[in-house]
Structure formats: C-alpha cells, structure tokens
Scaffold this active site. Structure first.
Site, PDB file in Angstrom:
ATOM      1  N   HIS B 334       0.888  -1.219  -0.427  1.00 11.66           N
ATOM      2  CA  HIS B 334       0.122  -0.260  -0.426  1.00 11.66           C
ATOM      3  C   HIS B 334       1.110   1.326  -0.072  1.00 11.66           C
ATOM      4  O   HIS B 334       0.484   2.380  -0.502  1.00 11.66           O
ATOM      5  CB  HIS B 334      -1.087   0.054   1.445  1.00 11.66           C
ATOM      6  CG  HIS B 334      -2.324  -1.026   0.531  1.00 11.66           C
ATOM      7  ND1 HIS B 334      -1.992  -2.215   1.558  1.00 11.66           N
ATOM      8  CD2 HIS B 334      -3.000  -0.625   0.202  1.00 11.66           C
ATOM      9  CE1 HIS B 334      -3.493  -2.917   0.525  1.00 11.66           C
ATOM     10  NE2 HIS B 334      -4.464  -1.392   0.290  1.00 11.66           N
ATOM     11  N   GLY B 335       2.116   1.424   0.192  1.00 14.12           N
ATOM     12  CA  GLY B 335       3.410   2.217  -0.154  1.00 14.12           C
ATOM     13  C   GLY B 335       4.088   2.253   0.997  1.00 14.12           C
ATOM     14  O   GLY B 335       4.089   1.622   2.044  1.00 14.12           O
TER      15      GLY B 335
END
Lengths: 366, 484
Positions: B334-335
C-alpha cells in the site's frame, strides 16, 4: 427485463453521446456572468504540453467550464446539497430567508494584525498630521450566521484585536450599531447605498465634519434586476435585488479622475450594470486610485479614503462634507507608491474603511 | 501515503489523470471508445481496447507509458520462455527472471526513497532522495503480470502468443490503474472470445453508474468534510472521531466505487472481472473483514505468497511466520511508509489472535457486538492507514481517546457533523446490503417488479445527471488508490 435493458442502454447512450455532441457543436462561452469569471477556453496544442501531461489537465478544465447547461447543472447540485443532503452550506454559501451569504470562518487573527500593521505603517509614514479614523463594516454573517446556526467569527474579538494593535492616533468610528441585515443586498456581499445615509452621517460626524449627508437631497434611481455576486455562486433561484443609487446635480457634475488610466470617469456608470459585476455602477468598480472633486463644496476639506469595494458606494454620500475625496484601494496599489500620486498636505482627514471579510483576508493589501 | 485531507495536494496530480469520474472520460473518451469498439470487427476489438487503454494511460502518464509497455513486453517474453522451457530447469530460471524484471521497476519507483530515508536515518548519512513520481497503477499491473507468468509456470494458464492480446489484458483501461487485480486466468478465455449481450451491457452500465455515484456523491463529499475539519482551528475529541469515521467510509466508497466502475466497464466490453468488495463493514470479525475488503489483493497474496510459503500446513511457527510475511507485504504494497507496514502487521496480530483464541469466543457473543468489535478495530486500523507517518497516527489516536487535553467538542465540529449528517447516514446505510436486499425483494414480486423496471432506469439517469452536476460544480476529485 429485456425492455429494461434496452431502456437502460438507450438512455445511457443518448446521454453520453448527446452531451458529447452538444458540447462539441455549442460555441464556447467566454465569460460566466453568474460566476463572474472568465471560462477556460480550448487549450492550444503543443508537443511539450502533450508530453508533460499539461494538455490533458487543461482539456479537463476546459470540458468542465464549457459544458452545455452548465448553470443548470450547478443549480441541480445546489438543490441536492441543500434539499436532499440537507447540508448547511454549499461551497460555503448558505441561504437564510432568501438572503444569500457566504461563510466567513474562522477568525484569522494574523490577518487582522497584518491589516492593522498596514494601517499603522501608512499612518506613521503619511498621516501623522492628518485627522485619521477607522471604521469596520460588518459583513452579512454578523447579522445572519450565529442566530441561524452557522459558523461565525468572533466579531468582538476582531474589533478588540484592532483596537489593541492600532496606533494611538487613529480613532474608531463604530458603525456596527446602526447597520442591520436589511442594509445589504440579499444576493450580494455589499451594502445598499440608499440605506447608508445615517452611516455616512455618523462617519462624517466621527471625522469632525459639521456637514451631513442627510441634509442633502438625492434622487433615487433604480436598476433591476440586480443579480449579486452570491446569486451566481449559490446557483439557486431566488428573487433578484434592485440596485439603487442616489444622485443629484452635484454628484452628476462632480469631477472624478482615475489616476491609473489618467482619465475622467463618472460617479455612477449605469451602463456597467449589464457587465460582469453590476456593482461596478459605483465609480466604475475596482480602481487603485480615484479622486472625486465636489464642485459645489462650501468647505475646502479633503478626505483620503482607504477602502475596499464597500467604499465605492458610500464615497458619494461622504462628499457632502468634503471638497475632495481620494479613494485608495490597497488591494490594487502598493502603500509604498502612494506619495507618487498623492500630495498628503492637501487632505485634512483620512478614513480606513474596511469590511470584516477584507480584514480577515487582508494579505491582499499591498 | 496521503490522507484525503492531504489529498488536496495530490489533486494537482489527479487533475491530469483522466479518471472515470471526469467529464473528459464520461463525455468524450467513453462514447468514442464505445463507438469504435462496437463498430470494430471481432478480431480487431482487442486492438481497439489496447489503443484506447494506452491513450487512457498516456493522458495521465505520458512518460511512464513506455515503462508500462516495457514491463508488459517483459512479462510477455517471459511467458513465452517459461512455456518453451516447459518443465525443464530453464522454466524456473525464466520464472525467477520474470519476477525480477516484473518487481524491479515497482521496487525502484515505489521503495527507493523509503530505503534511502531509512539508510540515512540508520547510518546517519545524507544520500539525496530520488523524488520520482510513482507511475500510476504500477502496483496493480505488476501483480497482474506476475500472476500470468507464475500461472504459466504452474501450468494453470496457457501461454499468450499474441502481444496485442496480452497487452490488452495488462493495460485494459477499466482496471488498469486501481484494480481490481484481474488475474490472467480470470479473463484468459474472454481475451480470445467473448460474447456481448444487451443484458451484460445494461448490467455493466448499471454497475458503472452505481460506482460513479459512490465515488462522486459520497466519497468526494466525505473527502471535503475531512479537508474542512482538518483546517479548523481548535481540535476536539469529536473532531478526531469524525475524521476517522469519515475517512473509513470515504476510502470504502472511493475504492469500492472505482471497483464497481471497473467491473461495470469490463462487463460492457464483455469481460467478467472478479468482485473486489462484499460489504466489509458488516463483518463479524477482522478475519471476515479481509474476506470482504479488497478481495482481489487478499486472494493474490494468498495464492502467490501465503500458500507457496506453506500456508498453515507446516506447523504453528511457520504458519505464524507466513501470516506475518503476507501482512507485512500487504502493508508495504500500500505504500513505502512505516505506518502502512505497521497497519499490515496490526492485522497480522489480530488475525493470528482471532484464529488462535478469539473466533471461538466471538461466536458466543451477540452478532451486533461482534460487528461493533470489528468496526472499532477496523476504524483504528484506518487511523494508522491515514496518518502521515507513525507520529501522526499516534497523535490522532491520542486525540480520539482524550489524551491530548482537548475539549470533547465545540460548535465548529457540531456544525459540520450536522451539515454532513445525511451524507454520513446515506453512506452508512449504503455500506450495508440493505439497498440490494430491498431491490431484490421488490424484484421478486410481480407488482413491484414492473414498477422497479421503470424506476431503475430513471434512477440511473438521475444519478448520471447528478454526478455530472457535481463534477461540473466541484473540484475535489482525487482517487485515493491511485497512489498505490
């Protein structure tokens, strides 16, 4: 089921193709009168902009601005927000009994301090020997917001900040008490000139003048329909206002000089009523420096009026007490450049007259 | 990772992306593509989709288009090599090579600066960050390509010999930039031959409009709420709760809305993409939540990471290890931020505890309490997800639980709570199966069915026009999952 599928598909196709064709064949509009802004035009094509992606960004903005029935769609959105989702405001705009207003919140103390520091600087540099006062024009939120459950800045605190930070030589003229919401247009931010006689009287008295606007005879002229600045932003159907201005021979004869374009203009320019901002009827709208000379004045007093757009409509009434008024809009001219245009020795009085919205967003003052 | 409140800063980026919820997509790109696609002969349909998809990507990422083509070409070639080597040892080498060349761009663009930042911090160095923009959709198309090469290696998918068809699969614009992650095997047969029926087109239109409305009418509105309240002068306990709740609902409507649009568009073009959401907020445990939230990502990690690692078949220690690896990767996917890794591990801990101890216990308590338990810990997880670094996450949590010495509420937050109450209420009801159940119920009765047949198209048209109105009047339109 089969019929439903046919109807669904056909309606979807009609809408997306219909609007596409409509948007392509409809000529682009240059100005949105309801929003008072120029609309984005078709972007020019260049390889650099195409590669950087800027072209598509501009194209999206263009499609948003040049959509057919744009104002109707904006109205539909406002209807949804107010009536269905029951939002208190739509893009900061709220409506109380047909009176359209814009939220001004929260109080920006630093902005207020910046405005007073600007006033102090100008006073110390140019106005030490001039009788100087300030007055604060409450915006419509003062009358409408808190009583109707909308967020409202602390107006007492705003006044307190100014009174504590403004230099001693600048006196306060309180006009809060003599204004009501009825003194403002329902569809616009501004006050209505025909209801400002007593305000002009109080300011003239506060400045030490023995003349009064209420002693002068004015002819009332009306312009209709006046769709104020909030009308377009609200995108709702409501009754327009009537723009009323007060005139007489003296005002008709008055010499009005625009220092920026170095040309003579008029106090009232009714032909501007049909322009982007009908309020430009007063002194041709926003101008950095304008001087009004009263041909019938029995006094030799001059007034420096540091103002925002509210000042344009009250200045003709203040002319009752002056032979000359110079209006200075610090949003358009730098305070440092004033002595190039103004001989301060020619003026006896100075007034800083600003609306609370200007004071709360004062970084535009130069 | 940026919160929707900071989403304003990413508007500049999304402004140039032709998102589904944009006038240029709805009223220019889509009608033209539909026209070309349905006029094109069957053999040319994939080519039309490919060209349209490349143009779609080019509108937002002119430069990175070539990166996507290169990664796609690498996946295509590796598929051929794996197939040629069949079961030989070169097949494995080709597979490893495909994973390396597939993952390397993702690692480089997404994680280099994170690595540099932490190396600088750990070794007290001053290596400058690369500050590269993340190519849109790279996390999604990388996983799609990997699913293809791995499945070809496993013998679960036939090799794709047409580069046009393979590229059309990877770059298919409905799901290119924010999923769902469509595995090659899911659409393999439809790439060769697919049917186009009025039923599919109508149902695709319906799904697309529902997704569009979820995004524009609810998610954007709640994003604005988050933005406005973040700017307020005085923070209160209620502010932190409202911010957390509105973000949780916003991200659901934003992402599930996008998935609905992708699935709907896919169906119009004859593809049947997998479902990505299944009312996650009615889950009765966090384990169930992850079976209902971002399903295509969860199943991807299950099938390509968790099960190959051994799943739960090799003892407790390895099972725990596998769980933590998968959830670490889920967070990291997700990051490149510690709070996202922490967010993934948070779920790892809960899932382990639920499986080992709590699920049995949860079964014994009333359903509504189980739902409250799930919603509460999901809410906390999204506070971790939404923060700009761990510091902000913990600050927000402290604010929610009254550890910041701030008032409970004030007039400002009440104003916005009141103003957005209907939106929040509609959003909350819409996140449950109630509207769907009601529609199905009405459809089962002869009398109401005929009324429904009239109402449904009318509602769809109204929603489309409303969305258009909101797009024309508004400027807040970032897609949160474009960042991943």
């Amino acid at each position: 089921m089969g019929m439903k599928n046919i109807v669904t598909t056909c309606l979807f196709i009609i809408i997306i193709f219909g609007f596409m064709i409509g948007n392509i064949i409809t000529p682009d509009i240059e100005i949105s009168f309801s929003e008072r802004r120029t609309l984005t035009q078709a972007p020019g094509f260049s390889r650099r902009e195409l590669i950087s992606g800027d072209f598509f960004g501009k194209f999206e903005k263009y499609t948003l601005d040049q959509f057919v029935f744009r104002d109707k769609f904006r109205g539909l959105k406002a209807f949804m927000e107010f009536k269905i989702f029951k939002q208190k405001d739509n893009n900061g705009i709220y409506i109380v009994n047909g009176n359209i207003n814009k939220l001004e919140y929260p109080l920006n103390e630093n902005s207020v301090l910046y405005a007073t520091s600007k006033i102090n600087d100008i006073y110390k540099k140019h106005l030490i020997n001039i009788n100087t006062s300030y007055a604060i024009i409450p915006d419509k939120n003062f009358f409408l917001a808190s009583d109707n459950g909308y967020l409202s800045i602390d107006y007492d605190k705003l006044a307190e900040i100014i009174s504590e930070s403004i230099t001693d030589g600048v006196k306060y003229i309180n006009i809060y008490d003599i204004l009501s919401v009825d003194d403002y247009y329902r569809t616009d931010i501004h006050w209505s000139q025909n209801r400002l006689i007593r305000v002009a009287d109080k300011i003239l008295t506060g400045l030490g003048s023995n003349k009064k606007a209420s002693d002068i005879k004015y002819i009332q002229k009306e312009l209709y329909p006046f769709f104020g600045s909030y009308y377009g932003q609200a995108a709702v159907n409501t009754e327009p206002d009537t723009l009323i201005y007060l005139t007489n021979d003296t005002l008709e004869k008055a010499r009005v000089f625009d220092h920026y374009y170095k040309e003579n203009i008029s106090i009232y320019e009714p032909e501007r009523f049909n322009g982007v901002d009908p309020y430009d009827v007063f002194l041709s709208g926003q101008k950095p420096l304008v001087t009004i000379e009263n041909p019938d004045s029995s006094t030799k007093r001059g007034l420096l009026l540091f103002k925002d757009s509210f000042g344009n409509s009250i200045a003709p009434l203040l002319l009752a007490g002056y032979s000359k008024i110079t209006l200075i809009d610090l949003r358009l001219v730098s305070a440092d450049a004033l002595d190039k245009f103004i001989n301060f020795a020619e003026y006896q009085d100075a007034l800083f007259l600003y609306c609370t919205q200007t004071l709360n967003n004062s970084y535009m003052l130069r | 990772m940026q919160s929707p409140s900071r989403g304003i800063s990413c508007i500049g980026r999304t402004e140039i992306i032709m998102v589904f919820s944009s006038i240029s997509f709805l009223y220019y790109f889509l009608p033209l593509v539909l026209l070309l696609y349905f006029l094109a002969p069957r053999r040319a349909k994939n080519l039309v989709l490919l060209i349209s998809s490349l143009f779609f990507y080019f509108c937002g990422e002119p430069v990175y288009l070539f990166l996507m083509i290169a990664v796609t070409f690498s996946g295509y070639l590796h598929g051929l090599w794996i197939n040629r080597a069949k079961d030989g040892r070169y097949a494995k080498v080709s597979l490893i090579s495909s994973i390396f060349f597939g993952v390397a761009p993702l690692l480089f663009f997404k994680y280099t600066d994170f690595a540099i930042k932490n190396i600088n911090l750990f070794f007290k160095l001053n290596i400058p960050a690369l500050k590269l923009a993340l190519p849109i959709g790279i996390s999604f198309y990388t996983f799609q390509i990997l699913s293809y090469t791995i499945d070809v290696y496993r013998g679960n998918a036939r090799v794709q010999k047409s580069f046009i068809d393979f590229s059309a699969y990877v770059s298919l614009f409905p799901q290119l930039i924010a999923g769902p992650i469509v595995r090659y095997t899911t659409v393999e047969s439809e790439l060769y031959i697919r049917t186009h029926s009025l039923k599919d087109v109508a149902s695709g239109i319906n799904r697309f409009i529902i997704g569009l409305s979820k995004k524009v009418l609810i998610a954007n509105s709640l994003g604005e709420l988050g933005d406005i309240i973040t700017e307020l002068n005085e923070k209160t306990v209620l502010f932190f709760w409202l911010k957390a709740i509105s973000f949780m609902i916003q991200i659901y409507y934003d992402f599930s809305g996008y998935s609905d649009m992708a699935i709907g568009l896919g169906r119009i073009f004859g593809f049947h993409f997998p479902e990505n959401f299944n009312y996650p907020f009615i889950s009765k445990s966090l384990t169930e939540f992850w079976r209902r939230w971002h399903i295509s990502l969860g199943t991807w990690f299950r099938d390509y990471i968790y099960i190959p690692l051994g799943g739960n078949r090799k003892g407790m220690a390895k099972w725990l290890r596998n769980i933590f690896i998968v959830w670490f990767l889920t967070g990291f996917w997700h990051g490149a931020e510690w709070n996202l890794i922490f967010w993934g591990l948070y779920f790892a801990v809960f899932l382990c505890f639920e499986k080992l101890f709590w699920l049995g216990l949860l079964d014994k308590i009333p359903v509504f309490l189980r739902r409250i338990y799930t919603l509460f810990f999901t809410l906390i997880s999204f506070v971790l997800f939404n923060g700009d670094g761990l510091g902000e996450c913990f600050y927000n949590l402290k604010g929610m639980f009254g550890f910041l010495n701030i008032p409970f509420s004030n007039s400002e937050i009440y104003y916005y709570l009141k103003s957005y109450f209907i939106t929040l209420l509609v959003a909350a009801i819409g996140a449950t199966p109630l509207p769907k159940t009601l529609t199905e119920h009405l459809g089962n009765h002869k009398k109401t069915k005929s009324i429904l047949n009239i109402i449904e198209p009318a509602v769809q048209v109204s929603l489309l026009l409303l969305v258009t109105a909101y797009l024309i009047d508004g400027s807040f339109n970032p897609f949160l999952y474009f960042r991943f």
